[in-house]
Scaffold this motif. Structure first.
Motif, PDB file in Angstrom:
ATOM      1  N   VAL A  10       0.940  -1.057   0.020  1.00 13.76           N
ATOM      2  CA  VAL A  10      -0.096   0.042   0.045  1.00 13.76           C
ATOM      3  C   VAL A  10       0.831   1.241  -0.061  1.00 13.76           C
ATOM      4  N   THR A  11       0.636   2.082  -0.777  1.00 10.61           N
ATOM      5  CA  THR A  11       1.347   3.726  -0.907  1.00 10.61           C
ATOM      6  C   THR A  11       0.322   4.746  -0.685  1.00 10.61           C
ATOM      7  N   THR A  12       0.858   5.600  -0.281  1.00  9.45           N
ATOM      8  CA  THR A  12      -0.025   6.801  -0.167  1.00  9.45           C
ATOM      9  C   THR A  12       0.790   7.980  -0.910  1.00  9.45           C
ATOM     10  N   SER A  13      -0.058   8.980  -1.116  1.00 12.83           N
ATOM     11  CA  SER A  13       0.681  10.205  -1.416  1.00 12.83           C
ATOM     12  C   SER A  13      -0.325  11.516  -0.974  1.00 12.83           C
ATOM     13  N   GLU A  14       0.344  12.385  -0.580  1.00 12.50           N
ATOM     14  CA  GLU A  14      -0.548  13.656  -0.274  1.00 12.50           C
ATOM     15  C   GLU A  14      -0.459  14.533  -1.227  1.00 12.50           C
ATOM     16  N   LEU A  15      -1.786  14.925  -1.659  1.00 15.64           N
ATOM     17  CA  LEU A  15      -1.944  15.637  -3.104  1.00 15.64           C
ATOM     18  C   LEU A  15      -2.773  17.052  -2.531  1.00 15.64           C
ATOM     19  N   ARG A  16      -2.138  17.972  -3.499  1.00  9.84           N
ATOM     20  CA  ARG A  16      -2.818  19.414  -3.160  1.00  9.84           C
ATOM     21  C   ARG A  16      -3.878  19.590  -3.978  1.00  9.84           C
ATOM     22  N   ALA A  17      -4.809  18.720  -4.128  1.00 13.71           N
ATOM     23  CA  ALA A  17      -6.026  18.849  -4.991  1.00 13.71           C
ATOM     24  C   ALA A  17      -7.173  17.992  -4.409  1.00 13.71           C
ATOM     25  N   ALA A  18      -8.482  18.356  -4.675  1.00 11.63           N
ATOM     26  CA  ALA A  18      -9.669  17.793  -3.886  1.00 11.63           C
ATOM     27  C   ALA A  18      -9.557  16.281  -4.559  1.00 11.63           C
ATOM     28  N   PRO A  19      -9.976  15.386  -3.794  1.00 11.14           N
ATOM     29  CA  PRO A  19      -9.897  14.033  -4.294  1.00 11.14           C
ATOM     30  C   PRO A  19     -10.705  13.827  -5.745  1.00 11.14           C
ATOM     31  N   GLU A  20     -11.951  14.246  -5.446  1.00 10.11           N
ATOM     32  CA  GLU A  20     -12.917  14.236  -6.633  1.00 10.11           C
ATOM     33  C   GLU A  20     -11.998  14.909  -8.176  1.00 10.11           C
ATOM     34  N   SER A  21     -11.465  15.913  -8.107  1.00 10.41           N
ATOM     35  CA  SER A  21     -10.610  16.342  -9.051  1.00 10.41           C
ATOM     36  C   SER A  21      -9.589  15.302  -9.439  1.00 10.41           C
ATOM     37  N   VAL A  22      -8.930  14.743  -8.672  1.00 12.09           N
ATOM     38  CA  VAL A  22      -7.782  13.834  -8.961  1.00 12.09           C
ATOM     39  C   VAL A  22      -8.350  12.640  -9.502  1.00 12.09           C
ATOM     40  N   TRP A  23      -9.581  12.042  -8.956  1.00 13.04           N
ATOM     41  CA  TRP A  23      -9.922  11.125  -9.575  1.00 13.04           C
ATOM     42  C   TRP A  23     -10.634  11.154 -11.134  1.00 13.04           C
ATOM     43  N   ALA A  24     -11.202  12.345 -11.186  1.00 14.47           N
ATOM     44  CA  ALA A  24     -11.680  12.572 -12.647  1.00 14.47           C
ATOM     45  C   ALA A  24     -10.654  12.851 -13.468  1.00 14.47           C
ATOM     46  N   ARG A  25      -9.435  13.159 -13.136  1.00 15.39           N
ATOM     47  CA  ARG A  25      -8.310  13.119 -14.187  1.00 15.39           C
ATOM     48  C   ARG A  25      -7.649  11.687 -14.416  1.00 15.39           C
ATOM     49  N   GLU A  82     -11.658  -5.557 -13.414  1.00 12.01           N
ATOM     50  CA  GLU A  82     -12.582  -6.463 -12.430  1.00 12.01           C
ATOM     51  C   GLU A  82     -13.170  -5.742 -11.311  1.00 12.01           C
ATOM     52  N   ARG A  83     -12.622  -4.422 -11.038  1.00  9.73           N
ATOM     53  CA  ARG A  83     -13.376  -3.728 -10.039  1.00  9.73           C
ATOM     54  C   ARG A  83     -13.031  -2.366  -9.939  1.00  9.73           C
ATOM     55  N   ILE A  84     -13.803  -1.610  -9.772  1.00 13.55           N
ATOM     56  CA  ILE A  84     -13.718  -0.222  -9.752  1.00 13.55           C
ATOM     57  C   ILE A  84     -14.136   0.328  -8.343  1.00 13.55           C
ATOM     58  N   ASP A  85     -13.284   1.171  -7.699  1.00 11.17           N
ATOM     59  CA  ASP A  85     -13.737   1.743  -6.330  1.00 11.17           C
ATOM     60  C   ASP A  85     -13.563   3.125  -6.560  1.00 11.17           C
ATOM     61  N   ALA A  86     -14.788   3.491  -7.057  1.00 11.17           N
ATOM     62  CA  ALA A  86     -14.969   5.081  -7.494  1.00 11.17           C
ATOM     63  C   ALA A  86     -14.010   5.812  -6.468  1.00 11.17           C
ATOM     64  N   GLY A  87     -13.516   6.988  -7.256  1.00 10.44           N
ATOM     65  CA  GLY A  87     -12.692   7.757  -6.336  1.00 10.44           C
ATOM     66  C   GLY A  87     -11.478   7.267  -5.602  1.00 10.44           C
ATOM     67  N   ARG A  88     -11.085   5.792  -5.778  1.00  9.69           N
ATOM     68  CA  ARG A  88      -9.957   5.404  -5.332  1.00  9.69           C
ATOM     69  C   ARG A  88      -8.921   4.722  -6.015  1.00  9.69           C
ATOM     70  N   GLY A  89      -9.589   3.864  -6.933  1.00 13.31           N
ATOM     71  CA  GLY A  89      -8.747   3.185  -7.933  1.00 13.31           C
ATOM     72  C   GLY A  89      -9.530   2.128  -8.412  1.00 13.31           C
TER      73      GLY A  89
END
Length: 91
Positions: A10-25, A82-89
């Protein structure tokens, strides 16, 4: 005999954007091609979008040609999610 075990990384990153806009991109073809570029580009049917409602999970969604330098086809991928976790991966 060596026993193999499955390990989840498991890896994590700190982003300077709203999760919704990152997922949309990252879930858009434009965003995927931006990440692959400038060396490669993937094709997709017009209007293809990565959403739980649009993707037939567990079966071939479409064939995507992989283009070297964005123009020369050198491989293809029959996309199957196989799977979509909307907003996560997705897997």
């Amino acid at each position: 005999m060596v026993e193999m075990t499955e390990v989840e990384i498991v890896t994590t990153s700190e982003l300077r954007a709203a999760p919704e806009s990152v997922w949309a991109r990252v879930s858009s073809l434009q965003g995927i091609n931006h990440e692959l570029g400038p060396w490669m580009r993937m094709t997709a049917p017009r209007g293809a979008e990565l959403s739980v409602d649009a993707v037939p999970l567990g079966q071939r969604w479409f064939r995507s040609w992989i283009l070297l330098l964005g123009v020369l086809p050198f491989d293809y991928d029959d996309l199957c999610l196989e799977r979509i976790d909307a907003g996560r991966g997705f897997r």
